[in-house]
Structures are given as C-alpha cells and as structure tokens.
Design an enzyme around this catalytic site. Structure first.
Site, PDB file in Angstrom:
ATOM      1  N   VAL A   1       0.859  -1.177   0.000  1.00 20.52           N
ATOM      2  CA  VAL A   1       0.000   0.000   0.000  1.00 20.52           C
ATOM      3  C   VAL A   1       0.897   1.230   0.000  1.00 20.52           C
ATOM      4  CG1 VAL A   1      -1.814   1.269   1.201  1.00 20.52           C
ATOM      5  CG2 VAL A   1      -1.771  -1.236   1.294  1.00 20.52           C
ATOM      6  N   CYS A   2       0.625   2.171  -0.897  1.00 21.15           N
ATOM      7  CA  CYS A   2       1.357   3.422  -0.955  1.00 21.15           C
ATOM      8  C   CYS A   2       2.866   3.162  -1.081  1.00 21.15           C
ATOM      9  CB  CYS A   2       0.996   4.265   0.269  1.00 21.15           C
ATOM     10  SG  CYS A   2       1.410   6.015   0.160  1.00 21.15           S
ATOM     11  N   THR A   3       3.673   3.783  -0.230  1.00 25.48           N
ATOM     12  CA  THR A   3       5.127   3.659  -0.355  1.00 25.48           C
ATOM     13  C   THR A   3       5.672   2.351   0.206  1.00 25.48           C
ATOM     14  OG1 THR A   3       5.400   4.917   1.698  1.00 25.48           O
ATOM     15  CG2 THR A   3       5.523   6.142  -0.388  1.00 25.48           C
TER      16      THR A   3
ATOM     17  N   THR B   1       2.696   3.263  -7.020  1.00 22.31           N
ATOM     18  CA  THR B   1       2.814   3.721  -5.640  1.00 22.31           C
ATOM     19  C   THR B   1       2.213   5.120  -5.590  1.00 22.31           C
ATOM     20  OG1 THR B   1       4.325   4.026  -3.762  1.00 22.31           O
ATOM     21  CG2 THR B   1       5.134   4.708  -5.931  1.00 22.31           C
TER      22      THR B   1
ATOM     23  N   ALA C   1      -1.715   2.740  -4.897  1.00 20.46           N
ATOM     24  CA  ALA C   1      -1.262   4.121  -4.786  1.00 20.46           C
ATOM     25  C   ALA C   1      -1.469   4.616  -3.354  1.00 20.46           C
ATOM     26  CB  ALA C   1      -1.988   4.986  -5.803  1.00 20.46           C
TER      27      ALA C   1
END
Length: 322
Positions: free
Chosen positions: A107-109, A127, A160
């Site tokens: 998830v995300c970074t 990301t 993202a």
C-alpha cells in the site's frame, strides 16, 4: 478459497496508520458480511514484536514478531515515512520470507520496501504519485506506472496512496469470496466497490496545475462546468480575452497541459462519473460531455480506458442495495 486465508500485515516505526487499518478493516469485514466468517486470519507483526509508532504518532501493538510467523497467504506491506530509511533487518526479512507468500501486496510507499528487497524486479507496479519518479529512478528493473490506483501483476499487487489500499483489498476479497461479499463489506465501510484498478490517481483538475492568472483559472472552471459546450481553442481564447495562439501558450505554461488535452480529460472524467452515478443513456451522456455521438465517446473510452462505455458501466457500477 476453500480454507482459511492468512493475512500478515507488517508493522514498523513510521508506518502510515491508514495503510494498516484500511485494508485490515476490509479483510476483517468478511467476519460479518461473508458466508464464511472465518475466511481470513489476520495478524500483525513487527521486527521484534515490539510496539511501533505510526507517522502520526499513534502507537500500534503487533500480535507477534516477524521471525515467529508462518508464511502467509497474503503478505501486506504498508507505506509511511518509515519506508524512506528502513531498518536493514526488515528489508532482509522481506527478501528472505516474502517470496514464499501466496500474494505480495503493498500500500502506498510500501512498494519502496518491496523494491529495496528486490521483490518488484520485472513487475509492473504503482505507488503514491509523489514517489513514482523516485521509485523508477532508484529501481530501473521495476516498471512503474504512475497512473492507476492499483496494479496487479501476477501474485504481486501494489496500490497508490492510502485510500487506494482499501480499493485493492476489496478487489482481493472479491477474488477470494465473490462480488457479493466485497459489496457487503464496501457498504459497511461506506465506500464504493466501483473504482477499477486502472482508474487514474488524479482527476483532470488535480492532474493539471491551477493557472496563476484569473482569466485562465476562470476558463478551467468553465470547462469543468460546461463539458458539452464548444471548447475549441478559439472559443476558450475569447473567454480569456486572448488570441488563440497566446491563449494556447499561456494555458500550457501555467497548467502544464495543452488546452485540448485538458478538455479531453475533463470530458472523459465527466462521462465516467455519469456512467457510474446515473441511469442516463449512452447517447445522452455523449451529448452532455461534448462528444456529439456515442461512437465518438466509444472511441475515446477505448483509447484511454481500454473498454467501451457500456462495458465500463456494467463492470464498475455497484449492484443495488438489497
């Protein structure tokens, strides 16, 4: 999915709390909104089993230490400030243990941690939009796509920023337990099961910068509010009291997008929203969004979204509530 599916969420100092709790609540929701309340066994783990502090200061206590867990069916790595200078022991654990997991999810970074461990080489990933360029530059073997809200490439799935982790988790639940279970969980969380992975991270208004000069800002607003109007460069230039050539140069300089491209993005975004949120017919939507004919809108959808408007509506509109 015939047996209980294990989900392991990795915790570390500086983790983004919503990256953890968003997907966790989706998987936990199966307990009350699926035919199999024991479908998922969810555990959290940190390096030494010690509590961690999130990027917002919230303290999270894991269930166990990473070295003491069995290989999970789904390994979920959240993002947060702690991914910028990760503990080498965490990267080493991911490098050694993650390849055996059934699914590897970020998830995300969290994608930065997976990339550092060499787990994303050769994969198409995404990301948070603000980190896509850095991810691509630092890990050239990784194919970074900055547009989608989530990407699934084999058994690797990346999302993202923050809330898109919920979208990805719902897509995984739909795979495991079916659409009805995912819809029930989405309704309980007051979110929509309709954001496809290839939906862009940006709206047209966010993707483009806001013009500095008031006349150009007014033109941007006019485009958004009147997608079905004549939005030629000549017409828009008159609204800004500029010559067409001066307007086109100034608009692109201040927004980073050519006027025609901006118009195309707004029209497509409006059409997608109308397909998702209304029962208006395809022909009516094509006129309202400035395409003129259903065929012109169909070509725009196939070129940009990869599916025709009717199929888009069928796939991405929630079923009526029971």
């Amino acid at each position: 999915m015939t047996s209980q599916h294990s989900v392991l969420i990795v915790l570390f100092d500086g983790v983004q709390s919503l990256d953890v709790t968003g997907p966790l609540e989706v998987f936990a929701g199966a307990r009350g909104y699926a035919d199999r309340p024991d479908a998922y066994r969810i555990r959290t783990a940190s390096l030494d089993g010690a509590p961690v502090r999130t990027s917002s200061g919230l303290a999270l206590t894991p269930d166990t230490a990473l070295d003491g867990v069995r290989t999970p069916d789904t390994l979920l790595v959240p993002g947060g400030q702690g991914t910028r200078a990760p503990d080498p022991r965490l990267v080493d654990w991911l490098r050694r243990r993650a390849p055996a997991a059934g699914r590897i999810v970020s998830v995300c970074t969290g994608a930065l941690l997976l990339a550092e461990a060499g787990l994303l080489d050769g994969h198409r990933v995404t990301t948070h939009w603000a980190e896509c360029a850095a991810l691509a530059a630092r890990y050239p073997a990784v194919r970074v796509d900055p547009e989608p809200i989530f990407v699934r490439d084999g058994r690797v799935a990346t999302s993202a920023g923050i809330t898109s982790g919920i979208d990805l988790a719902l897509a995984l639940v739909e795979d495991d337990l079916g659409r009805d279970a995912a819809l029930a969980i989405a309704r309980h969380l007051v979110v929509f099961l309709r954001r496809p992975g290839n939906q862009t991270q940006f709206s047209a208004q966010l993707a483009a910068q806001t013009a500095k000069r008031r006349p150009l800002r007014d033109v941007q607003q006019w485009i958004t509010e009147h997608p079905g109007a004549d939005l030629s460069v000549e017409t828009l230039a008159r609204r800004a009291n500029l010559s067409p050539r001066h307007f086109a140069r100034a608009f692109q300089a201040e927004t980073g997008v050519a006027p025609g491209r901006y118009v195309d993005q707004v029209r497509l975004e409006t059409a997608r929203r109308l397909l998702e949120d209304t029962d208006d017919g395809i022909e009516e939507i094509s006129r309202a969004c400035g395409y003129g004919t259903p065929e012109a809108m169909r070509r725009a959808f196939l070129r940009t979204v990869g599916t025709a408007p009717a199929e888009y509506r069928r796939r991405f509109t929630p079923l009526p509530a029971a």
